[in-house]
Design an enzyme around this catalytic site. Structure first.
Site, PDB file in Angstrom:
ATOM      1  N   ASP A  89      19.856  24.179   7.159  1.00 21.50           N
ATOM      2  CA  ASP A  89      20.744  23.362   7.986  1.00 21.50           C
ATOM      3  C   ASP A  89      20.911  21.972   7.368  1.00 21.50           C
ATOM      4  O   ASP A  89      19.912  21.360   6.966  1.00 21.50           O
ATOM      5  CB  ASP A  89      20.057  23.248   9.359  1.00 21.50           C
ATOM      6  N   GLU A 140      30.958  21.763   6.872  1.00 24.20           N
ATOM      7  CA  GLU A 140      31.361  20.876   7.971  1.00 24.20           C
ATOM      8  C   GLU A 140      32.592  20.076   7.568  1.00 24.20           C
ATOM      9  O   GLU A 140      32.670  19.593   6.443  1.00 24.20           O
ATOM     10  CB  GLU A 140      30.197  19.931   8.260  1.00 24.20           C
ATOM     11  N   HIS A 185      23.983  14.236  17.317  1.00 25.00           N
ATOM     12  CA  HIS A 185      22.646  14.811  17.108  1.00 25.00           C
ATOM     13  C   HIS A 185      21.556  13.980  17.798  1.00 25.00           C
ATOM     14  O   HIS A 185      21.659  12.747  17.865  1.00 25.00           O
ATOM     15  CB  HIS A 185      22.305  14.831  15.616  1.00 25.00           C
ATOM     16  N   GLY A 214      24.589  19.395  17.480  1.00 25.80           N
ATOM     17  CA  GLY A 214      24.245  18.371  18.461  1.00 25.80           C
ATOM     18  C   GLY A 214      24.427  18.866  19.879  1.00 25.80           C
ATOM     19  O   GLY A 214      24.870  18.110  20.755  1.00 25.80           O
ATOM     20  N   ASN A 235      24.040  25.203  17.763  1.00 17.71           N
ATOM     21  CA  ASN A 235      22.818  24.677  17.124  1.00 17.71           C
ATOM     22  C   ASN A 235      21.992  23.878  18.124  1.00 17.71           C
ATOM     23  O   ASN A 235      22.520  22.970  18.780  1.00 17.71           O
ATOM     24  CB  ASN A 235      23.194  23.740  15.977  1.00 17.71           C
ATOM     25  N   THR A 238      16.921  19.275  19.411  1.00 17.34           N
ATOM     26  CA  THR A 238      16.225  18.270  20.217  1.00 17.34           C
ATOM     27  C   THR A 238      15.690  18.849  21.528  1.00 17.34           C
ATOM     28  O   THR A 238      14.588  18.503  21.973  1.00 17.34           O
ATOM     29  CB  THR A 238      17.180  17.091  20.479  1.00 17.34           C
TER      30      THR A 238
HETATM   31  P1  13P Z   1      20.476  18.680  18.557  1.00 22.66           P
HETATM   32  O1  13P Z   1      19.278  18.011  17.968  1.00 22.66           O
HETATM   33  O2  13P Z   1      21.331  17.732  19.290  1.00 22.66           O
HETATM   34  O3  13P Z   1      20.109  19.874  19.365  1.00 22.66           O
HETATM   35  O4  13P Z   1      21.373  19.213  17.330  1.00 22.66           O
HETATM   36  C1  13P Z   1      20.986  20.358  16.638  1.00 22.66           C
HETATM   37  C2  13P Z   1      21.804  20.553  15.432  1.00 22.66           C
HETATM   38  O5  13P Z   1      22.979  20.269  15.380  1.00 22.66           O
HETATM   39  C3  13P Z   1      21.159  21.180  14.277  1.00 22.66           C
HETATM   40  O6  13P Z   1      22.034  21.329  13.200  1.00 22.66           O
HETATM   41  O1  G3H Z   2      21.074  18.764  12.960  1.00 23.73           O
HETATM   42  C1  G3H Z   2      19.921  18.596  12.643  1.00 23.73           C
HETATM   43  C2  G3H Z   2      18.815  18.712  13.577  1.00 23.73           C
HETATM   44  O2  G3H Z   2      19.016  17.887  14.674  1.00 23.73           O
HETATM   45  C3  G3H Z   2      17.531  18.504  12.897  1.00 23.73           C
HETATM   46  O3  G3H Z   2      17.228  17.162  12.804  1.00 23.73           O
HETATM   47  O4  G3H Z   2      17.231  16.311  10.481  1.00 23.73           O
HETATM   48  O5  G3H Z   2      15.641  15.427  12.201  1.00 23.73           O
HETATM   49  O6  G3H Z   2      15.358  17.714  11.270  1.00 23.73           O
HETATM   50  P1  G3H Z   2      16.322  16.607  11.621  1.00 23.73           P
HETATM   51 ZN    ZN Z   3      23.416  19.645  13.087  1.00 24.07          ZN
END
Ligand code: 13P
Ligand code: G3H
Ligand code: ZN
Length: 293
Positions: A89, A140, A185, A214, A235, A238
């Site tokens: 990711d 993206e 995010h 996000g 996705n 958090t």
């Molecule tokens: P959140 O942290 O807002 O759930 O976003 C997840 C995300 O987009 C991972 O790619």
């Molecule tokens: O989209 C990404 C996720 O929210 C993961 O976050 O980069 O802090 O691992 P991170």
């Molecule tokens: Zn993301």
């Protein structure tokens, strides 16, 4: 089962008006929580590893982190009978190439910060590599802000331009497209909406499944409407971290002499299983493992 390329399930979810859920993992327990929850819900599920998670698990060496996650993801998938994918990711060009070589079954190149032509050129090259290796390719167009980004104020968000999205798909031939609709995010409480009119405009020009990043800060009402209008991969990071960490905090608060990590990581894993199960049901993925060839 062995790790699967999720493209078929995401395409199928798009046709059926539901979505596939993708869960970020930072620890071994979070990986286990995803596959155990998927098995309990008879659902396919995606484990995702971010650039930052790879850096963390490799103690500052992202390549080492990817090797750990490739091994852990493979074993986790083999421990259950539902289809599991391992997705990289928000990654760099080099990390995408490394992940494909290590056996990840899905990857995302994050061209945030690239000029459009450069984003297209790198994405097209990586898509060919991904497809040669039976790997699903996500990229993206437009940017969903990350914690710390300057444009985090929701009024300054730059949403995906439908014409640009169409041109990007035609030029790159990716499998799924992440779009910016107003989510951010790393938001800890669900209070944001997404621009559903813009989603419809993008959907009208783009045939590939669309990805919501996000999602943790977006209200369920908006996510549900978004899925009906063509968001096919959701996705989630958090929301999981929150459940996991609150459980650890609760246990530690009850006993300041506790030192065995298993005593607080077991409830943390259990709390995350509950959230993953609920999200799998919410996006309509529960029970769909048997539909997958
Ligand atoms: P959140 O942290 O807002 O759930 O976003 C997840 C995300 O987009 C991972 O790619
Ligand atoms: O989209 C990404 C996720 O929210 C993961 O976050 O980069 O802090 O691992 P991170
Ligand atoms: Zn993301």
């Amino acid at each position: 089962m062995t790790l699967c390329n999720p493209k078929v399930w995401i395409d199928q979810a798009q046709r059926d008006g539901c979505a596939v859920a993708a869960f970020n993992a930072n620890t071994a327990e979070q990986i286990q929580a995803v596959v155990l929850a998927a098995e309990a819900e008879a659902a396919p599920a995606i484990i995702q590893v971010s650039h930052n998670a790879a850096l963390y698990f490799g103690s500052g060496n992202a390549t080492l982190g990817l090797r750990y996650f490739a091994a852990l993801g493979t074993i986790a998938a083999q421990s259950v009978s539902v289809p599991i994918a391992l997705h990289l990711d928000h990654a760099t060009e080099t990390e995408v190439m490394q992940a494909i070589a290590l056996g990840f079954t899905s990857v995302m190149f994050d061209g945030d910060g690239y000029a459009l032509e450069d984003n297209i050129a790198v994405t097209r090259k990586l898509t060919r590599l991904a497809h040669d290796n039976d790997v699903c390719m996500e990229a993206e167009i437009g940017a969903v802000p990350k914690p710390g980004d300057a444009q985090i104020d929701e009024h300054d968000l730059e949403l995906t331009d439908p014409d640009e999205a169409q041109a990007f798909i035609e030029a790159t031939e990716i499998d799924t497209l992440a779009i910016a609709l107003g989510s951010v995010h790393g938001v800890k409480d669900k209070h944001l909406g997404i621009d559903l009119a813009r989603l419809q405009q993008i959907r009208a020009r783009v045939a590939v499944p669309l990805v919501l990043h996000g999602s943790s800060g977006v209200t369920d009402d908006y996510i549900a409407q978004g899925i009906k209008l063509g968001l096919s991969k959701i996705n989630i990071a958090t929301q999981l971290n929150k459940a996991f960490t609150l459980a650890v905090r609760d246990v530690l608060a009850q006993d300041d002499r506790l030192v065995d990590p298993r005593k607080y990581l077991t409830p943390a894993r259990a709390a995350q299983i509950d959230v993953v199960r609920e999200r799998l049901r919410f996006v309509g993925a529960a029970g769909r493992a048997e539909l997958i060839p």
